[in-house]
Scaffold this motif. Structure first.
Motif, short mmCIF file in Angstrom:
data_model
loop_
_atom_site.label_atom_id
_atom_site.label_comp_id
_atom_site.label_asym_id
_atom_site.label_seq_id
_atom_site.Cartn_x
_atom_site.Cartn_y
_atom_site.Cartn_z
N PRO A 71 7.13 -12.24 -12.35
CA PRO A 71 7.71 -10.92 -12.10
C PRO A 71 6.94 -9.83 -12.86
O PRO A 71 6.61 -10.01 -14.03
N ILE A 72 6.65 -8.75 -12.18
CA ILE A 72 5.89 -7.65 -12.80
C ILE A 72 6.76 -6.39 -12.80
O ILE A 72 7.25 -5.95 -11.75
N ALA A 73 6.91 -5.80 -13.99
CA ALA A 73 7.71 -4.57 -14.11
C ALA A 73 6.88 -3.37 -13.67
O ALA A 73 5.68 -3.29 -13.95
N TYR A 74 7.51 -2.45 -12.94
CA TYR A 74 6.83 -1.21 -12.53
C TYR A 74 7.88 -0.10 -12.45
O TYR A 74 9.08 -0.37 -12.51
N THR A 75 7.37 1.12 -12.32
CA THR A 75 8.27 2.26 -12.18
C THR A 75 8.17 2.76 -10.75
O THR A 75 7.07 2.98 -10.26
N ASP A 76 9.29 2.93 -10.07
CA ASP A 76 9.21 3.36 -8.66
C ASP A 76 9.02 4.87 -8.56
O ASP A 76 8.98 5.58 -9.57
N LEU A 85 0.86 -1.18 0.00
CA LEU A 85 0.00 0.00 0.00
C LEU A 85 0.90 1.24 0.00
O LEU A 85 1.91 1.28 0.72
N SER A 86 0.53 2.23 -0.81
CA SER A 86 1.30 3.48 -0.80
C SER A 86 1.20 4.16 0.56
O SER A 86 0.15 4.12 1.21
N ARG A 87 2.28 4.77 0.98
CA ARG A 87 2.28 5.56 2.23
C ARG A 87 2.79 6.95 1.88
O ARG A 87 3.98 7.26 2.07
N PRO A 88 1.91 7.79 1.32
CA PRO A 88 2.36 9.11 0.84
C PRO A 88 3.11 9.90 1.92
O PRO A 88 4.09 10.58 1.62
N LYS A 89 2.65 9.79 3.18
CA LYS A 89 3.31 10.56 4.25
C LYS A 89 4.75 10.12 4.45
O LYS A 89 5.61 10.88 4.88
N LYS A 90 5.00 8.83 4.16
CA LYS A 90 6.37 8.31 4.31
C LYS A 90 7.13 8.38 2.98
O LYS A 90 8.23 7.84 2.85
N GLY A 91 6.48 8.99 1.97
CA GLY A 91 7.14 9.14 0.66
C GLY A 91 7.25 7.84 -0.11
O GLY A 91 8.08 7.72 -1.01
N PHE A 92 6.38 6.88 0.21
CA PHE A 92 6.46 5.59 -0.48
C PHE A 92 5.22 5.35 -1.34
O PHE A 92 4.09 5.51 -0.88
N ILE A 93 5.45 4.95 -2.58
CA ILE A 93 4.35 4.62 -3.49
C ILE A 93 4.38 3.11 -3.72
O ILE A 93 5.43 2.54 -4.04
N GLY A 94 3.24 2.45 -3.53
CA GLY A 94 3.15 1.00 -3.69
C GLY A 94 3.62 0.54 -5.07
O GLY A 94 3.41 1.26 -6.06
N GLU A 95 4.22 -0.65 -5.12
CA GLU A 95 4.82 -1.14 -6.36
C GLU A 95 3.82 -1.16 -7.53
O GLU A 95 4.16 -0.85 -8.66
#
Ligand SMILES: CC(C)(COP(=O)(O)OP(=O)(O)OC[C@H]1O[C@@H](n2cnc3c(N)ncnc32)[C@H](O)[C@@H]1OP(=O)(O)O)[C@@H](O)C(=O)NCCC(=O)NCCS
Length: 394
Positions: free
Chosen positions: A201-206, A17-27
């Motif tokens: 495996p799934i490709a994504y952009t971080d 799950l994305s955690r915008p407050k922690k600056g993290f976007i879910g894969e």
């Protein structure tokens, strides 16, 4: 009745799950749920090149929060987004957390009566894009009626997990210890590469714009200790026993299985890997909600003509720690055979995908350990459960 065989079962890793407050976007946050499902369709077709795509008659696909990008008949959208031809149909189903197990159960039943020869069955949940509760945004327009509310007290599942803990006498220590073990087993299995054959495996952009690949369950916290988690808040009940570390994590994921008739297996030279011996769906009081896995397991065993001690491995969805603990305690199931590679407490529970994830994990575990019988069970919202027993064939 014709035979029905499981040829392959794949899944994605579970994306956080994305955690915008922690600056993290879910894969998987930027990947559309339809696209994620289509990636698995293409992957399973790619792994089984002797199956002509035009022979796949239907895709049965579950999601739980069936609104927004998971609304309409997402199964048909997945077909159209994938390498399948327009001739393949698609049907969406919802049985909440056991939905994708049900998708495979329906595929099996339909093939056995001769309605299909080749079917894909799976499910997905994109909890970043279609969050829990987004099917209840308009309280005036819900399927539940006042008459139902008068008959039953409808509570959140976390509250039911607290009720189950009390009903079956599950202690805080047992809950903490089980939650720690789930993390340890999931970490060990991941490090040993035990999920490699099932995870596509799934490709994504971080979030920094870099290309990445998710090929594992990203939520695992190997440093978990009983002391640390005991200090976490109890979000569902003041003074309760269920904290975030004893709850299944919120995440994104998808699963897909290929089912064929005996004739199709022969025609396309496919190796049957497993077959279904029994399925059981069971409803219980929707307030307690989570203990339908107990009667469901009994019924699935009876239907399969097996006893508990004949089952080599069990996969029970770790919706909350009290669910598997109550189930093991009531039925006398030894924990050495249960969720040996960890469960949703450590790896996350992408609702509509999880039944199919457990099927893929079970199939690979039976094959790796040269075992025969596996039982998969999941509690589901509104007081339901789904249980399946499979037999490994090769
Ligand atoms: C329980 C629940 C409400 C927690 O949600 P949340 O607060 O967003 O969860 P988080 O992952 O942020 O965890 C909360 C805190 O516990 C900590 N935590 C969680 N697991 C931990 C672990 N194993 N070890 C140490 N800390 C842990 C997190 O780091 C976080 O700490 P922080 O607040 O300092 O960042 C949510 O996971 C939930 O509702 N789960 C059940 C989903 C559900 O109902 N599914 C359908 C039915 S089965």
């Amino acid at each position: 009745m014709q035979d029905c065989y499981l040829i392959d079962a794949v899944r994605t890793g579970r994306g956080r799950l994305s955690r915008p407050k922690k600056g993290f976007i879910g894969e998987f946050a930027e990947i559309h749920p339809t696209s994620l499902g289509a990636m698995l369709v293409d992957a399973i077709l790619g792994r089984n090149p002797s199956v002509p795509p035009e022979k796949v008659e239907d895709l049965i696909y579950s999601t739980t929060i069936a609104v927004k990008e998971q609304a309409q008949d997402i199964a048909r959208w997945i077909v159209l987004a994938s390498k399948l031809p327009v001739t393949t149909s698609g049907v969406h189903l919802n049985r909440f957390c056991s939905g994708s197990l049900q998708a495979s159960a329906f595929a099996n039943a339909s093939i056995r009566v001769g309605d299909y020869d080749v079917v894909l069955a799976g499910g997905g949940e994109h909890m970043n894009r279609v969050p829990l509760g987004s099917d209840r945004n308009d309280p005036a327009r819900l399927a539940i009626t006042d008459a139902i509310r008068e008959k039953y007290k409808i509570v959140p599942q976390g509250m039911s997990a607290e009720i189950i803990s009390e009903k079956y006498g599950i202690s805080q220590e047992e809950i903490n210890a089980f939650s720690v073990r789930s993390q340890q087993k999931a970490h060990a299995a991941t490090e040993a590469g035990k999920f490699k054959n099932e995870i596509i495996p799934i490709a994504y952009t971080d979030q920094d714009g870099n290309p990445q690949v998710l090929d594992r369950d990203s939520n695992i916290k190997p440093g978990t200790t009983a002391e640390k988690i005991n200090a976490l808040p109890r979000p569902f009940k003041e003074g309760g026993v269920i904290h975030a570390a004893a709850s299944s994590g919120i995440c994104d994921g998808s699963s897909m299985a290929l089912w064929v008739s005996g004739d199709a297996a022969k025609e396309f030279g496919l190796k049957p890997r497993a077959r279904i011996l029994s399925n059981a769906n069971w409803g219980v009081n929707p307030t307690e909600m989570l203990d339908g896995v107990i009667p469901g397991t009994r019924l699935a065993l009876k239907r399969a003509g097996l006893t508990l001690d004949q089952i080599d491995r069990f996969e029970i969805n770790e919706a909350f720690a009290s669910v598997p603990l109550a189930w093991m305690k009531t039925l006398g199931i030894p924990e050495e055979k249960v969720n040996v590679n960890g469960g949703a407490i450590a790896m996350g529970h992408p609702l509509g995908a999880t039944g199919g994830i457990l099927l893929a994990t079970m199939l690979n575990e039976l094959e790796r350990e040269d075992l025969r019988y596996g039982l998969i069970t999941l509690c589901a919202a509104q007081g339901m459960s789904g249980t399946m027993i499979i037999e490994r064939l090769s």
